[in-house]
Design a protein around this motif. Structure first.
Motif, PDB file in Angstrom:
ATOM      1  N   SER A 273       0.812  -1.210   0.129  1.00 45.16           N
ATOM      2  CA  SER A 273       0.054   0.336   0.085  1.00 45.16           C
ATOM      3  C   SER A 273       0.938   1.237   0.058  1.00 45.16           C
ATOM      4  CB  SER A 273      -1.022   0.024   1.187  1.00 45.16           C
ATOM      5  OG  SER A 273      -0.104   0.298   2.469  1.00 45.16           O
ATOM      6  N   PRO A 274       0.538   2.479  -0.452  1.00 49.42           N
ATOM      7  CA  PRO A 274       1.176   3.590  -0.264  1.00 49.42           C
ATOM      8  C   PRO A 274       1.947   3.969   1.014  1.00 49.42           C
ATOM      9  CG  PRO A 274      -0.966   4.042  -1.162  1.00 49.42           C
ATOM     10  CD  PRO A 274      -0.987   2.800  -0.792  1.00 49.42           C
ATOM     11  N   LEU A 275       1.209   3.579   2.096  1.00 48.82           N
ATOM     12  CA  LEU A 275       1.761   3.565   3.527  1.00 48.82           C
ATOM     13  C   LEU A 275       2.954   2.929   3.555  1.00 48.82           C
ATOM     14  CD1 LEU A 275      -1.008   3.966   5.999  1.00 48.82           C
ATOM     15  CD2 LEU A 275       0.817   5.527   5.783  1.00 48.82           C
ATOM     16  N   GLU A 276       2.829   1.299   3.272  1.00 46.50           N
ATOM     17  CA  GLU A 276       3.922   0.604   3.420  1.00 46.50           C
ATOM     18  C   GLU A 276       5.050   0.948   2.399  1.00 46.50           C
ATOM     19  OE1 GLU A 276       1.322  -2.561   2.225  1.00 46.50           O
ATOM     20  OE2 GLU A 276       1.019  -3.187   4.300  1.00 46.50           O
ATOM     21  N   ILE A 277       4.893   1.381   1.248  1.00 46.06           N
ATOM     22  CA  ILE A 277       5.947   1.581   0.437  1.00 46.06           C
ATOM     23  C   ILE A 277       6.780   2.839   0.972  1.00 46.06           C
ATOM     24  CG2 ILE A 277       6.488   2.591  -2.049  1.00 46.06           C
ATOM     25  CD1 ILE A 277       4.065   0.912  -3.040  1.00 46.06           C
ATOM     26  N   HIS A 278       6.131   3.436   1.657  1.00 47.67           N
ATOM     27  CA  HIS A 278       6.850   4.712   2.136  1.00 47.67           C
ATOM     28  C   HIS A 278       7.326   4.590   3.465  1.00 47.67           C
ATOM     29  CE1 HIS A 278       8.081   8.891   1.515  1.00 47.67           C
ATOM     30  NE2 HIS A 278       7.629   9.055   2.653  1.00 47.67           N
ATOM     31  N   ALA A 279       7.504   3.284   4.000  1.00 47.78           N
ATOM     32  CA  ALA A 279       7.971   3.171   5.107  1.00 47.78           C
ATOM     33  C   ALA A 279       9.214   3.834   5.570  1.00 47.78           C
ATOM     34  CB  ALA A 279       8.186   1.594   5.513  1.00 47.78           C
ATOM     35  N   ASP A 280       9.511   4.606   6.557  1.00 46.38           N
ATOM     36  CA  ASP A 280      10.530   5.522   6.832  1.00 46.38           C
ATOM     37  C   ASP A 280      11.494   4.875   7.811  1.00 46.38           C
ATOM     38  OD1 ASP A 280      10.937   8.937   8.043  1.00 46.38           O
ATOM     39  OD2 ASP A 280      11.857   7.899   6.354  1.00 46.38           O
ATOM     40  N   THR A 281      10.989   4.568   9.125  1.00 52.48           N
ATOM     41  CA  THR A 281      11.743   3.987   9.803  1.00 52.48           C
ATOM     42  C   THR A 281      12.159   2.790   9.711  1.00 52.48           C
ATOM     43  OG1 THR A 281      10.064   2.700  11.456  1.00 52.48           O
ATOM     44  CG2 THR A 281      10.272   5.389  11.752  1.00 52.48           C
ATOM     45  N   LEU A 282      13.583   2.234  10.198  1.00 50.66           N
ATOM     46  CA  LEU A 282      14.048   0.996  10.012  1.00 50.66           C
ATOM     47  C   LEU A 282      12.962  -0.025  10.524  1.00 50.66           C
ATOM     48  CD1 LEU A 282      17.753   1.511  11.541  1.00 50.66           C
ATOM     49  CD2 LEU A 282      16.925   1.387   9.192  1.00 50.66           C
ATOM     50  N   LEU A 283      12.258   0.130  11.500  1.00 54.35           N
ATOM     51  CA  LEU A 283      11.406  -0.981  11.986  1.00 54.35           C
ATOM     52  C   LEU A 283      10.187  -1.008  10.784  1.00 54.35           C
ATOM     53  CD1 LEU A 283      10.648  -3.000  14.114  1.00 54.35           C
ATOM     54  CD2 LEU A 283       9.317  -1.114  15.372  1.00 54.35           C
ATOM     55  N   ASP A 284       9.706   0.134  10.487  1.00 54.85           N
ATOM     56  CA  ASP A 284       8.699   0.090   9.292  1.00 54.85           C
ATOM     57  C   ASP A 284       9.249  -0.757   8.288  1.00 54.85           C
ATOM     58  OD1 ASP A 284       7.559   3.285  10.090  1.00 54.85           O
ATOM     59  OD2 ASP A 284       6.915   1.378  10.935  1.00 54.85           O
ATOM     60  N   GLN A 285      10.640  -0.418   7.758  1.00 52.99           N
ATOM     61  CA  GLN A 285      11.109  -0.982   6.511  1.00 52.99           C
ATOM     62  C   GLN A 285      11.106  -2.749   6.854  1.00 52.99           C
ATOM     63  OE1 GLN A 285      14.932   0.666   5.002  1.00 52.99           O
ATOM     64  NE2 GLN A 285      14.052   2.726   6.079  1.00 52.99           N
ATOM     65  N   LEU A 286      11.545  -2.972   7.964  1.00 48.25           N
ATOM     66  CA  LEU A 286      11.364  -4.351   8.265  1.00 48.25           C
ATOM     67  C   LEU A 286       9.915  -4.899   8.313  1.00 48.25           C
ATOM     68  CD1 LEU A 286      14.085  -4.510  11.047  1.00 48.25           C
ATOM     69  CD2 LEU A 286      14.308  -5.442   8.876  1.00 48.25           C
ATOM     70  N   MET A 287       9.201  -4.236   8.632  1.00 46.52           N
ATOM     71  CA  MET A 287       7.880  -4.931   8.794  1.00 46.52           C
ATOM     72  C   MET A 287       7.100  -4.963   7.253  1.00 46.52           C
ATOM     73  SD  MET A 287       5.440  -5.947  10.895  1.00 46.52           S
ATOM     74  CE  MET A 287       5.993  -5.081  12.483  1.00 46.52           C
ATOM     75  N   VAL A 288       7.598  -4.294   6.273  1.00 48.42           N
ATOM     76  CA  VAL A 288       7.193  -4.463   5.072  1.00 48.42           C
ATOM     77  C   VAL A 288       7.474  -5.673   4.431  1.00 48.42           C
ATOM     78  CG1 VAL A 288       7.699  -3.553   2.646  1.00 48.42           C
ATOM     79  CG2 VAL A 288       7.085  -1.746   4.421  1.00 48.42           C
ATOM     80  N   LEU A 289       8.692  -6.268   4.943  1.00 49.90           N
ATOM     81  CA  LEU A 289       9.136  -7.501   4.381  1.00 49.90           C
ATOM     82  C   LEU A 289       8.388  -8.610   4.966  1.00 49.90           C
ATOM     83  CD1 LEU A 289      13.101  -7.131   5.195  1.00 49.90           C
ATOM     84  CD2 LEU A 289      11.736  -6.447   2.968  1.00 49.90           C
ATOM     85  N   VAL A 290       7.446  -8.496   5.929  1.00 48.84           N
ATOM     86  CA  VAL A 290       6.832  -9.632   6.529  1.00 48.84           C
ATOM     87  C   VAL A 290       5.571  -9.790   5.788  1.00 48.84           C
ATOM     88  CG1 VAL A 290       5.471 -10.235   8.691  1.00 48.84           C
ATOM     89  CG2 VAL A 290       7.622  -9.006   8.894  1.00 48.84           C
ATOM     90  N   PRO A 291       5.257 -11.118   5.462  1.00 49.66           N
ATOM     91  CA  PRO A 291       3.824 -11.203   4.745  1.00 49.66           C
ATOM     92  C   PRO A 291       2.658 -10.447   5.494  1.00 49.66           C
ATOM     93  CG  PRO A 291       5.064 -13.019   4.799  1.00 49.66           C
ATOM     94  CD  PRO A 291       5.961 -12.203   5.549  1.00 49.66           C
ATOM     95  N   GLU A 292       1.858  -9.809   4.676  1.00 49.83           N
ATOM     96  CA  GLU A 292       0.821  -8.871   5.028  1.00 49.83           C
ATOM     97  C   GLU A 292       0.076  -9.707   6.347  1.00 49.83           C
ATOM     98  OE1 GLU A 292      -1.613  -7.251   2.209  1.00 49.83           O
ATOM     99  OE2 GLU A 292      -2.637  -6.017   3.550  1.00 49.83           O
ATOM    100  N   GLN A 293      -0.309 -10.968   6.281  1.00 52.71           N
ATOM    101  CA  GLN A 293      -1.254 -11.522   7.252  1.00 52.71           C
ATOM    102  C   GLN A 293      -0.552 -11.824   8.775  1.00 52.71           C
ATOM    103  OE1 GLN A 293       0.115 -12.795   4.511  1.00 52.71           O
ATOM    104  NE2 GLN A 293       0.563 -15.139   4.587  1.00 52.71           N
ATOM    105  N   HIS A 294       0.726 -11.430   8.495  1.00 52.59           N
ATOM    106  CA  HIS A 294       1.479 -11.543   9.843  1.00 52.59           C
ATOM    107  C   HIS A 294       1.868 -10.472  10.669  1.00 52.59           C
ATOM    108  CE1 HIS A 294       1.492 -15.887   9.103  1.00 52.59           C
ATOM    109  NE2 HIS A 294       1.989 -15.660   8.151  1.00 52.59           N
ATOM    110  N   ARG A 295       1.461  -9.274   9.827  1.00 48.83           N
ATOM    111  CA  ARG A 295       2.137  -7.847  10.618  1.00 48.83           C
ATOM    112  C   ARG A 295       1.481  -7.648  11.624  1.00 48.83           C
ATOM    113  NH1 ARG A 295       2.453  -4.931   4.658  1.00 48.83           N
ATOM    114  NH2 ARG A 295       3.788  -6.685   3.474  1.00 48.83           N
ATOM    115  N   ALA A 296       0.140  -7.942  11.697  1.00 54.56           N
ATOM    116  CA  ALA A 296      -0.768  -7.360  13.100  1.00 54.56           C
ATOM    117  C   ALA A 296      -0.143  -7.940  14.392  1.00 54.56           C
ATOM    118  CB  ALA A 296      -1.913  -7.224  12.665  1.00 54.56           C
ATOM    119  N   LYS A 297       0.656  -9.312  14.251  1.00 52.00           N
ATOM    120  CA  LYS A 297       0.961  -9.996  15.568  1.00 52.00           C
ATOM    121  C   LYS A 297       1.754  -9.467  16.189  1.00 52.00           C
ATOM    122  CE  LYS A 297      -0.124 -14.403  12.783  1.00 52.00           C
ATOM    123  NZ  LYS A 297       0.353 -15.616  12.164  1.00 52.00           N
TER     124      LYS A 297
END
Length: 386
Positions: free
Chosen positions: A254-278
């Motif tokens: 999504s636009p939000l995910e593509i624009h991940a700015d922090t290191l943690l956000d960039q790592l979270m983008v790599l995680v399959p979408e169905q597991h990111r909320a865990k």
């Protein structure tokens, strides 16, 4: 390793030239698809009278984007279906004009390539441009990790010679293709779009900007960009685009995910979408990033994406604890010995890839100068008429 990484970069001679109306058109493209469109545009020559079918080699595309070879073919099947549905809108004097980016996309089974055709109605915006156009290096555009940075860079490049550009917030949002419900408040728009774009341009590009907020009453209604040109260090290389992320991951962000700015956000983008909320996943990424660093966590996420069967969160936690991704990452970097392919620069008698790129760049600029005679000589663009 540095030498291998340099080979991933696209040829520095390629130029992306668009009419200023196309630069300001309203559209939203996922990062991977936007890179594909830009690569097609870069294949257009100044004297081309018509579009042709543009062939994109799948492995080549994967290489200069730093993408995972294993999933690139599956990804191209996905992009083939999605790219034909993308639309951009021009605001003409007699009303808005909606045009599809491509009229056809054909995957060539067994050839590792895809053939794409621009919609014929895009001809006035891409072919035989004699004024009011903006040119940018493809290599520069592909180095950006946000589609918003690509768009803002073009908007500023268009006005680089004027050193300033004022755009209404609502117009800028439309150009960037932002949904109405995405960062509706200016404070959020500034924090999540403008500031990160400013940061990425300052770090990577040949221009940067500062900005003033123009208020309409009590609210901020427009932004005035102050554009600064800078000379890049010729010995430095433009950062290779996202490495190690399968093309489907990029296309589906999504636009939000593509624009991940922090290191943690960039790592979270790599995680399959169905597991990111865990929470177990979020906590593990935060703890191990602080303890072992970004690259450590990245390789173990990518390893888990490949190997995890059932409990993803549990598998990822064990991988992070034991660094299972370490040896796997080393294996990914070991490439089988292949028969040397004669490069195009060798076939044409050049001594090196750089010598060939420089020659092609000079040739292309000479062609642009020819078609641009008797008009404003600015290569980087001119203001839109009216």
């Amino acid at each position: 390793m540095a030498k291998d990484k340099k080979k991933l970069l696209p040829p520095s001679s390629l130029i992306v030239t668009q009419s200023n109306k196309l630069v300001e058109a309203r559209y939203s493209l996922p990062l991977g698809e936007q890179r594909l469109i830009l690569s097609m545009i870069a294949k257009i020559q100044p004297d081309d009278a018509d579009f042709t079918e543009y062939r994109i080699n799948v492995k080549e595309f994967a290489s200069f984007l730093g993408l995972d070879q294993k999933s690139i073919y599956r990804g191209f099947h996905a992009i083939q279906k999605s790219i034909v549905s993308r639309v951009l809108v021009f605001y003409e004097d007699d009303g808005p004009l909606a045009i599809g980016w491509v009229s056809s996309a054909k995957y060539l089974d067994g050839e590792g390539a895809v053939l794409l055709s621009f919609d014929p109605k895009l001809k006035p915006y891409l072919l035989q441009l004699k004024g009011n156009f903006t040119s940018c290096r493809l290599e520069m555009l592909l180095s950006f990790k946000s589609q918003y940075t690509m768009r803002v860079y073009n908007l500023l490049k268009q006005y680089e010679h004027l050193k300033t550009r004022e755009i209404k917030i609502e117009v800028l949002r439309e150009i960037l293709g932002l949904r109405v419900d995405l960062h509706p408040e200016y404070s959020n728009f500034k924090l999540n779009i403008i500031k990160p774009v400013q940061k990425e341009l300052k770090a990577k590009s040949d221009l940067s900007f500062e900005f003033d907020e123009i208020k309409y009453g009590r609210r901020v209604g427009a932004i005035r960009f102050h554009i600064f040109t800078k000379k890049l260090n010729e010995s430095s290389t433009i950062e290779s685009p996202i490495e190690g992320i399968p093309i489907l991951s990029i296309l589906d962000l999504s636009p939000l995910e593509i624009h991940a700015d922090t290191l943690l956000d960039q790592l979270m983008v790599l995680v399959p979408e169905q597991h990111r909320a865990k929470k177990t996943v979020q906590t593990a990424l935060g703890v191990f990033e602080q303890k072992n660093g970004f690259d450590y966590v990245k390789r173990n996420i990518l390893y888990s994406n490949t190997k995890a069967d059932k409990s993803y969160a549990g598998f990822l936690n064990n991988a992070l604890k034991n660094d299972w991704g370490h040896d796997w990452e080393l294996d990914q970097k070991i490439q089988p010995v292949k028969k040397k392919v004669v490069e195009i620069w060798e076939r044409q008698g050049f001594a090196s890839q750089k010598e060939y790129d420089d020659a092609m760049y000079r040739k292309q600029m000479e062609q642009y100068n020819k078609v641009g005679q008797n008009v404003h000589p600015l290569i980087h663009g001119a203001m839109v008429d009216g």
